[in-house]
Design an enzyme around this catalytic site. Structure first.
Site, mmCIF file in Angstrom:
data_model
loop_
_atom_site.group_PDB
_atom_site.id
_atom_site.type_symbol
_atom_site.label_atom_id
_atom_site.label_comp_id
_atom_site.label_asym_id
_atom_site.label_seq_id
_atom_site.Cartn_x
_atom_site.Cartn_y
_atom_site.Cartn_z
ATOM 1 N N ASP A 12 0.870 -1.182 0.000
ATOM 2 C CA ASP A 12 0.000 0.000 0.000
ATOM 3 C C ASP A 12 0.904 1.230 0.000
ATOM 4 O O ASP A 12 2.126 1.119 0.167
ATOM 5 C CB ASP A 12 -0.883 0.002 1.267
ATOM 6 N N SER A 13 0.295 2.399 -0.147
ATOM 7 C CA SER A 13 1.065 3.637 -0.089
ATOM 8 C C SER A 13 1.570 3.898 1.333
ATOM 9 O O SER A 13 2.491 4.683 1.522
ATOM 10 C CB SER A 13 0.186 4.800 -0.531
ATOM 11 N N GLY A 45 -3.333 8.886 -3.671
ATOM 12 C CA GLY A 45 -4.664 9.247 -4.176
ATOM 13 C C GLY A 45 -4.773 10.599 -4.852
ATOM 14 O O GLY A 45 -5.749 10.889 -5.529
ATOM 15 N N CYS A 75 -4.258 -1.627 -1.887
ATOM 16 C CA CYS A 75 -4.426 -0.188 -2.091
ATOM 17 C C CYS A 75 -5.423 -0.025 -3.229
ATOM 18 O O CYS A 75 -5.221 -0.554 -4.336
ATOM 19 C CB CYS A 75 -3.071 0.411 -2.471
ATOM 20 N N THR A 77 -6.204 2.694 -4.789
ATOM 21 C CA THR A 77 -5.717 3.602 -5.821
ATOM 22 C C THR A 77 -4.846 2.831 -6.812
ATOM 23 O O THR A 77 -5.028 2.926 -8.033
ATOM 24 C CB THR A 77 -4.929 4.757 -5.169
ATOM 25 N N GLU A 155 -3.006 8.762 8.475
ATOM 26 C CA GLU A 155 -1.539 8.712 8.540
ATOM 27 C C GLU A 155 -1.007 9.534 9.723
ATOM 28 O O GLU A 155 0.089 9.315 10.200
ATOM 29 C CB GLU A 155 -0.921 9.184 7.221
ATOM 30 N N CYS A 187 -11.025 2.689 0.036
ATOM 31 C CA CYS A 187 -9.620 3.041 0.285
ATOM 32 C C CYS A 187 -9.255 2.255 1.531
ATOM 33 O O CYS A 187 -10.029 2.245 2.508
ATOM 34 C CB CYS A 187 -9.482 4.543 0.541
ATOM 35 N N THR A 188 -8.104 1.598 1.508
ATOM 36 C CA THR A 188 -7.785 0.711 2.635
ATOM 37 C C THR A 188 -7.465 1.471 3.920
ATOM 38 O O THR A 188 -7.378 0.872 4.985
ATOM 39 C CB THR A 188 -6.619 -0.230 2.260
ATOM 40 N N HIS A 189 -7.300 2.785 3.823
ATOM 41 C CA HIS A 189 -7.141 3.583 5.044
ATOM 42 C C HIS A 189 -8.490 3.785 5.759
ATOM 43 O O HIS A 189 -8.521 4.012 6.962
ATOM 44 C CB HIS A 189 -6.591 4.983 4.712
HETATM 45 N N1 DGL Z 1 -4.788 3.208 0.946
HETATM 46 C C1 DGL Z 1 -4.780 3.578 -0.407
HETATM 47 C C2 DGL Z 1 -6.057 3.271 -1.117
HETATM 48 O O1 DGL Z 1 -6.658 2.276 -0.768
HETATM 49 C C3 DGL Z 1 -4.114 4.831 -0.825
HETATM 50 C C4 DGL Z 1 -4.361 6.071 -0.093
HETATM 51 C C5 DGL Z 1 -3.446 7.154 -0.618
HETATM 52 O O2 DGL Z 1 -2.245 6.920 -0.583
HETATM 53 O O3 DGL Z 1 -3.939 8.182 -1.079
HETATM 54 O O4 DGL Z 1 -6.476 3.961 -2.012
#
Ligand code: DGL
Length: 267
Positions: A12-13, A45, A75, A77, A155, A187-189
């Protein structure tokens, strides 16, 4: 290394993919897992497709050097913008998180129901979820909403602060009372903000994320290839592109994951 012993690669990012890591660890305790968080270049993103594709290919090549047997792109994105390009360079199977997210949503929405997809600007602009829902033959009405401030909040470790609720209300309050059956955390966040998001949307809306379904599809893929590791306790390895202590501290604080020493790989 025996084939079954080879790790599953996950990337992931930043921190968000740990929500998928956690689901994989729970479902597949025997598997060796190697997680890469691109903390030097987060967020993805707000970046161009070209940049996300280039970063994703670099990380894939790095994880392939670790002899992974399966790659999970944790991720949305990167799954939206780079999956095809990643598959072109990967000799091992590659799973994204969009199709699992769609699968999870379809369990929560009646035919003709309404789905709200939330995600990064890049994911929403790609319309990856709308396309995947259509490809799955879903008879649902879809709206997509970018929530770009959610990633920096996570984050920063500010998942339960009043500012997180304020931002969630700003993005999502217009959808409350609109009979949204399911909100996809695209989004996984975002699962780390689930409580706050659910609070804004109210009880009618089911909040769905792809982590558990993604883990189940990883398991199916390994079974299919005869690559499922039977017993023993799997090892977990964490690598980031910057600030390992910060990553480790937030992994523990937000997800209860004890990373041990986190290695650094710079590109
Ligand atoms: N966690 C990521 C996703 O699922 C990326 C979030 C990001 O880096 O902008 O999209």
């Amino acid at each position: 290394m025996k084939n079954k012993e080879r790790p599953i690669g996950i990337f992931d990012s930043g921190l968000g993919g740990l929500t998928v890591f956690k689901a994989l660890r729970a479902l597949l305790p025997a598997e060796n897992l190697v997680y890469f968080g691109d903390t030097a270049r987060v967020p993805y993103g707000t970046k161009s497709a070209e940049a996300v594709i280039a970063f994703s290919k670099e990380i894939t090549a790095f994880l392939l050097e670790k002899k992974i047997k399966l790659l999970v792109v944790a991720c949305n994105t990167a799954s939206s913008l780079a999956l095809e390009e990643i598959r072109k360079i990967s000799p091992v199977p590659v799973l994204g998180v969009i199709v699992p997210g769609v699968e999870a949503a379809l369990k929560a929405v009646p035919p003709g129901g309404r789905v709200l997809v939330t995600g990064t600007s890049a994911t929403v602009n790609s319309r990856a979820y709308s396309k995947a829902l259509a490809a799955a033959g879903a008879r649902v009405r879809v709206t997509e909403k970018a929530c770009p401030l959610f990633v920096p909040l996570v984050e920063e470790g500010w998942c339960a602060k009043p500012v997180a609720a304020l931002v969630a209300r700003e993005y999502l309050a217009p959808f409350r009372g609109k009979k949204i059956d399911a909100l996809i955390l695209g989004c996984t966040h975002y699962p780390l903000l689930k409580k706050i998001i659910a609070g804004v949307m109210g009880p009618h809306t089911r909040i769905v994320d792809s982590a558990r379904v993604a883990a189940a599809s990883a398991r199916r893929e390994l079974e299919r290839g005869g690559l499922l590791k039977g017993g023993g306790k799997g090892r977990s390895e964490f690598i980031v592109s910057d600030a390992p202590e910060r990553f480790s501290g937030l992994a523990l604080k937000l997800l209860g994951i004890k990373t041990g020493k986190v290695a650094v790989k710079r590109f």
